[in-house]
Scaffold this motif. Structure first.
Motif, PDB file in Angstrom:
ATOM      1  N   ASN A 153       5.131  15.561  -2.302  1.00  0.00           N
ATOM      2  CA  ASN A 153       6.373  15.299  -3.030  1.00  0.00           C
ATOM      3  C   ASN A 153       6.705  13.824  -2.900  1.00  0.00           C
ATOM      4  OD1 ASN A 153       6.872  18.056  -3.725  1.00  0.00           O
ATOM      5  ND2 ASN A 153       7.227  18.361  -1.538  1.00  0.00           N
ATOM      6  N   ALA A 154       6.151  13.074  -3.825  1.00  0.00           N
ATOM      7  CA  ALA A 154       6.276  11.626  -3.679  1.00  0.00           C
ATOM      8  C   ALA A 154       7.669  11.151  -4.086  1.00  0.00           C
ATOM      9  CB  ALA A 154       5.221  10.940  -4.522  1.00  0.00           C
ATOM     10  N   SER A 155       8.244  10.296  -3.261  1.00  0.00           N
ATOM     11  CA  SER A 155       9.484   9.593  -3.587  1.00  0.00           C
ATOM     12  C   SER A 155       9.279   8.204  -2.981  1.00  0.00           C
ATOM     13  CB  SER A 155      10.671  10.286  -2.913  1.00  0.00           C
ATOM     14  OG  SER A 155      10.567  10.125  -1.512  1.00  0.00           O
ATOM     15  N   PRO A 156      10.119   7.226  -3.335  1.00  0.00           N
ATOM     16  CA  PRO A 156       9.923   5.918  -2.723  1.00  0.00           C
ATOM     17  C   PRO A 156       9.857   6.027  -1.195  1.00  0.00           C
ATOM     18  CG  PRO A 156      11.500   5.760  -4.490  1.00  0.00           C
ATOM     19  CD  PRO A 156      11.180   7.216  -4.349  1.00  0.00           C
ATOM     20  N   GLN A 157      10.726   6.872  -0.624  1.00  0.00           N
ATOM     21  CA  GLN A 157      10.751   6.970   0.842  1.00  0.00           C
ATOM     22  C   GLN A 157       9.473   7.614   1.406  1.00  0.00           C
ATOM     23  OE1 GLN A 157      14.287   8.656   2.529  1.00  0.00           O
ATOM     24  NE2 GLN A 157      13.217   9.140   4.427  1.00  0.00           N
ATOM     25  N   THR A 158       9.041   8.757   0.794  1.00  0.00           N
ATOM     26  CA  THR A 158       7.842   9.407   1.356  1.00  0.00           C
ATOM     27  C   THR A 158       6.612   8.515   1.161  1.00  0.00           C
ATOM     28  OG1 THR A 158       7.516  10.659  -0.686  1.00  0.00           O
ATOM     29  CG2 THR A 158       8.634  11.807   1.102  1.00  0.00           C
ATOM     30  N   LEU A 159       6.616   7.726   0.093  1.00  0.00           N
ATOM     31  CA  LEU A 159       5.460   6.841  -0.107  1.00  0.00           C
ATOM     32  C   LEU A 159       5.417   5.774   0.980  1.00  0.00           C
ATOM     33  CD1 LEU A 159       5.429   6.554  -3.995  1.00  0.00           C
ATOM     34  CD2 LEU A 159       3.682   7.596  -2.549  1.00  0.00           C
ATOM     35  N   LEU A 160       6.581   5.184   1.289  1.00  0.00           N
ATOM     36  CA  LEU A 160       6.609   4.155   2.334  1.00  0.00           C
ATOM     37  C   LEU A 160       6.245   4.764   3.693  1.00  0.00           C
ATOM     38  CD1 LEU A 160       9.738   2.178   1.118  1.00  0.00           C
ATOM     39  CD2 LEU A 160       7.416   1.283   1.294  1.00  0.00           C
ATOM     40  N   GLU A 161       6.757   5.970   3.940  1.00  0.00           N
ATOM     41  CA  GLU A 161       6.427   6.636   5.216  1.00  0.00           C
ATOM     42  C   GLU A 161       4.925   6.908   5.301  1.00  0.00           C
ATOM     43  OE1 GLU A 161      10.659   9.032   5.666  1.00  0.00           O
ATOM     44  OE2 GLU A 161       8.865  10.126   5.008  1.00  0.00           O
ATOM     45  N   THR A 162       4.349   7.315   4.162  1.00  0.00           N
ATOM     46  CA  THR A 162       2.924   7.648   4.175  1.00  0.00           C
ATOM     47  C   THR A 162       2.068   6.399   4.365  1.00  0.00           C
ATOM     48  OG1 THR A 162       3.496   9.417   2.660  1.00  0.00           O
ATOM     49  CG2 THR A 162       1.175   9.038   2.985  1.00  0.00           C
ATOM     50  N   ILE A 163       2.495   5.290   3.780  1.00  0.00           N
ATOM     51  CA  ILE A 163       1.732   4.042   4.010  1.00  0.00           C
ATOM     52  C   ILE A 163       1.684   3.792   5.520  1.00  0.00           C
ATOM     53  CG2 ILE A 163       1.726   1.528   3.696  1.00  0.00           C
ATOM     54  CD1 ILE A 163       3.105   1.983   0.957  1.00  0.00           C
ATOM     55  N   GLU A 164       2.844   3.956   6.163  1.00  0.00           N
ATOM     56  CA  GLU A 164       2.914   3.694   7.608  1.00  0.00           C
ATOM     57  C   GLU A 164       2.092   4.730   8.393  1.00  0.00           C
ATOM     58  OE1 GLU A 164       6.713   2.563   9.461  1.00  0.00           O
ATOM     59  OE2 GLU A 164       6.498   4.334  10.715  1.00  0.00           O
ATOM     60  N   ASN A 165       2.283   6.013   8.071  1.00  0.00           N
ATOM     61  CA  ASN A 165       1.647   7.064   8.884  1.00  0.00           C
ATOM     62  C   ASN A 165       0.139   7.156   8.694  1.00  0.00           C
ATOM     63  OD1 ASN A 165       4.136   7.691   9.831  1.00  0.00           O
ATOM     64  ND2 ASN A 165       4.502   9.364   8.372  1.00  0.00           N
ATOM     65  N   HIS A 166      -0.323   6.952   7.455  1.00  0.00           N
ATOM     66  CA  HIS A 166      -1.764   7.107   7.202  1.00  0.00           C
ATOM     67  C   HIS A 166      -2.492   5.769   7.158  1.00  0.00           C
ATOM     68  CE1 HIS A 166      -0.990  11.264   5.076  1.00  0.00           C
ATOM     69  NE2 HIS A 166      -0.801  11.312   6.379  1.00  0.00           N
ATOM     70  N   GLY A 167      -1.753   4.680   7.261  1.00  0.00           N
ATOM     71  CA  GLY A 167      -2.403   3.359   7.241  1.00  0.00           C
ATOM     72  C   GLY A 167      -3.059   3.050   5.904  1.00  0.00           C
ATOM     73  N   LYS A 183      11.639  -2.118   7.319  1.00  0.00           N
ATOM     74  CA  LYS A 183      11.923  -0.787   7.894  1.00  0.00           C
ATOM     75  C   LYS A 183      10.646   0.020   8.143  1.00  0.00           C
ATOM     76  CE  LYS A 183      16.014  -0.660   5.165  1.00  0.00           C
ATOM     77  NZ  LYS A 183      15.957  -0.395   3.757  1.00  0.00           N
ATOM     78  N   TYR A 184       9.621  -0.242   7.356  1.00  0.00           N
ATOM     79  CA  TYR A 184       8.384   0.534   7.500  1.00  0.00           C
ATOM     80  C   TYR A 184       7.241  -0.432   7.809  1.00  0.00           C
ATOM     81  CZ  TYR A 184      11.136   4.035   5.070  1.00  0.00           C
ATOM     82  OH  TYR A 184      12.114   4.911   4.722  1.00  0.00           O
ATOM     83  N   ASP A 185       6.279   0.052   8.601  1.00  0.00           N
ATOM     84  CA  ASP A 185       5.115  -0.788   8.884  1.00  0.00           C
ATOM     85  C   ASP A 185       4.124  -0.644   7.716  1.00  0.00           C
ATOM     86  OD1 ASP A 185       2.914  -2.103   9.720  1.00  0.00           O
ATOM     87  OD2 ASP A 185       2.618  -0.948  11.565  1.00  0.00           O
ATOM     88  N   VAL A 186       4.077  -1.669   6.878  1.00  0.00           N
ATOM     89  CA  VAL A 186       3.176  -1.595   5.724  1.00  0.00           C
ATOM     90  C   VAL A 186       2.050  -2.627   5.879  1.00  0.00           C
ATOM     91  CG1 VAL A 186       4.935  -0.690   4.137  1.00  0.00           C
ATOM     92  CG2 VAL A 186       4.660  -3.170   4.372  1.00  0.00           C
ATOM     93  N   SER A 187       1.805  -3.023   7.133  1.00  0.00           N
ATOM     94  CA  SER A 187       0.849  -4.110   7.358  1.00  0.00           C
ATOM     95  C   SER A 187      -0.592  -3.704   7.041  1.00  0.00           C
ATOM     96  CB  SER A 187       0.946  -4.596   8.811  1.00  0.00           C
ATOM     97  OG  SER A 187       0.722  -3.493   9.665  1.00  0.00           O
ATOM     98  N   SER A 188      -0.853  -2.374   6.898  1.00  0.00           N
ATOM     99  CA  SER A 188      -2.214  -1.951   6.565  1.00  0.00           C
ATOM    100  C   SER A 188      -2.583  -2.290   5.120  1.00  0.00           C
ATOM    101  CB  SER A 188      -2.334  -0.431   6.761  1.00  0.00           C
ATOM    102  OG  SER A 188      -1.341   0.235   5.987  1.00  0.00           O
TER     103      SER A 188
END
Ligand code: 3SK
Length: 520
Positions: A244-258, A282-287
């Motif tokens: 269920n993609a939303s801006p928030q879940t997408l940012l969380e997934t970038i962080e969680n799955h790298g 707010k989110y680690d998107v460094s990957s």
């Protein structure tokens, strides 16, 4: 040119090969907190493939695959391909009437369905002429004569040899999402599937085993199928699925799955920017190393904002369901000019032709894009469309482009979206790109509205930003912003404010619906 052996099976190339070559422990799929390795994926594919064979599915049969972006969707498509049958992924929002049309048109004999998406199949059930077997994932207490996915895969063997498919055998069937009318079935072969990875992905993205592809395009959309199935699996990399993609879940997934290669569409990039200002704080998107966009043209404004905030460049590309994936794009190593789509993807050739005569047009002159390469348009049951869409081996996807002196191709509009007003040719998206930069505008579509003297006038249909009050001063301001930047005849003589724009399930604006309203 890309060459493949005569006998080749896409599922084996995407999964079995990695296991055989010692990459079985690489993660193939990230889903929530689950990690599925290539060996585990292979086992699930083999078990489901055996179950399909036991149910009587034969090579060439079409099998509907109806899931959200979940691992079972990938297992179902690849199991179907491995036994030589043809998966037909179905978009989740399709209703019973549309499903009935597609399933009967494709003469599908089996379906693998996630229980959350079963209702519309059940509603269509009595009208489905050829569908004999339905496998349902997850549901407890299965109704009708449906089979349980979990029971089937627990009961079958984990060993399965691939069907000896010819490289030209069908491997995937997709229906166009229909911005312009009834959807049409398109066929793609084992060779063409692999070729999307061996051209666009290999040269423009250059994936390695360490990449994690992720994002929100639905898997039944050709763009999503390439980005989240074919590309990662071709290179022994991993795919990250989010249901269920939303801006928030997408940012969380970038962080969680790298996620390293983020694939999305312009609307979602814009929503991420507007709903999560300062997302990277707010989110680690460094990957992240790269963004990919398609579905609609990406504006330079969005490209620059993402680059500034997220430190990545986005490869915008144009593709179609018929061509299976992107055929014009920059490569990630190019100097990206965000005002252009890019160059023909290595392996493809592009020309600009006169829409009426088919003659080649010189650089600098807008015309119809013609494309030739390892994928091409093949319609199912539509000889009329086939003749219209392919001319002497050149596919005509229906887009107006101009080739610039530097060789880059710049998108102008869909052929249908070209507005002709007082004899001037005005590409609607060019006007949209200017209006979109105005702070009052959240979304915009520009169309031609019939006009007695001018033939058509430019009309902008705008969803205003929440906090904006709409008045005649705003209309003047918007019109002037276009007059200042583009030739004045391109300014929108009419502006209408609406709550929402009609879109297809893949996020494309349905300008045809707006144009139809103008005829009423
Ligand atoms: O819409 C597009 O640009 C696209 C890109 C890749 C594959 C499929 C499509 C429709």
């Amino acid at each position: 040119e890309v060459h493949y052996p005569e006998t080749i099976n896409a599922a084996t190339e995407l999964v079995d090969r990695h296991v055989t070559e010692g990459r079985g422990d690489n993660v193939a799929i990230h889903f929530k907190s689950e990690k599925i390795t290539y060996s585990e994926l292979q086992e699930q594919i083999n078990r489901l493939g055996n179950a399909l064979l036991e149910l009587g599915v034969e090579p060439g049969d079409r099998v509907v695959v109806r899931f959200t972006n979940r691992p079972e969707a990938i297992v179902s498509c690849l199991a179907t391909q491995k036994i030589g049958a043809v998966p037909l992924p179905s978009m989740k929002l399709l209703r019973a009437k549309e499903l009935t049309y597609i399933i009967n048109d494709a003469e599908a004999t089996a379906a693998v369905v996630y229980d959350d998406l079963l209702d519309e199949i059940e509603a269509a059930h009595d009208d489905l002429e050829t569908l004999e077997e339905i496998i349902v994932a997850e549901r407890n207490g299965i109704g009708h004569d449906f089979h349980s996915y979990n029971d089937l895969i627990n009961d079958t063997s984990p060993e399965l040899s691939r069907h000896e498919t010819h490289r030209g055998d069908p491997a995937l069937m997709l229906y166009t999402s229909g911005t312009t009318g009834k959807s049409k079935g398109t066929f793609h072969t084992h060779r063409q599937l692999l070729a999307t990875a061996d051209t666009y992905a290999r040269y423009c993205i250059e994936p390695t085993e360490d990449d994690v592809f992720g994002g929100n395009p639905p898997l039944p959309f050709a763009y999503g199928y390439g980005d989240l199935v074919t590309f990662p699996l071709r290179f022994g990399a991993s795919t990250s699925l989010v249901e269920n993609a939303s801006p928030q879940t997408l940012l969380e997934t970038i962080e969680n799955h790298g996620i390293t290669v983020f694939c999305s569409i312009p609307t979602a990039y814009n929503q991420i920017l507007s709903k999560h200002p300062n997302g990277p704080e707010k989110y680690d998107v460094s990957s992240l190393r790269l963004g990919v966009s398609a579905g609609e043209p990406l504006t330079p404004h969005t490209f620059e904002q993402i680059k500034q905030e997220y430190g990545i460049e986005i490869l915008d590309g144009i593709g179609t369901t018929e061509m299976l994936h992107i055929f014009v794009s920059h490569r990630h190593t190019d100097e990206i000019d965000p005002t252009a789509t890019g160059f023909p993807v290595p392996g493809y050739e592009c020309r600009i032709v006169d829409p009426d005569t088919g003659e080649d047009l010189p650089r600098g002159t807008p015309g119809l894009l013609a494309v030739r390469g390892p994928t091409g348009m093949t319609y199912w049951n539509r000889p009329d469309k086939q003749t219209e869409a392919v001319d002497d081996g050149w596919s005509l996807p229906g887009d107006i482009f101009v080739q610039r002196e530097d060789g880059r191709f710049e998108y102008k509009s869909r052929h249908d979206d070209l507005i002709i007003s007082s004899g001037y040719n005005i590409p609607g998206p060019e006007v949209e790109a200017i209006l979109e930069e105005h702070e009052a505008v959240s979304e915009v579509a520009v169309i031609g509205s019939p006009h007695e003297q001018r033939g058509q006038i430019v009309k902008a249909v705008i969803v205003p930003n929440d906090e904006i009050s709409v008045d005649s001063g705003l209309i003047d301001e918007l019109q002037n912003s276009v007059k200042k930047t583009l030739a004045p005849y391109k300014y929108p003589r009419e502006i209408e404010f609406v709550d929402k724009l009609p879109r297809t399930e893949t996020g494309k604006i349905q300008r045809i619906k707006l144009r139809e309203q103008e005829q009423d």
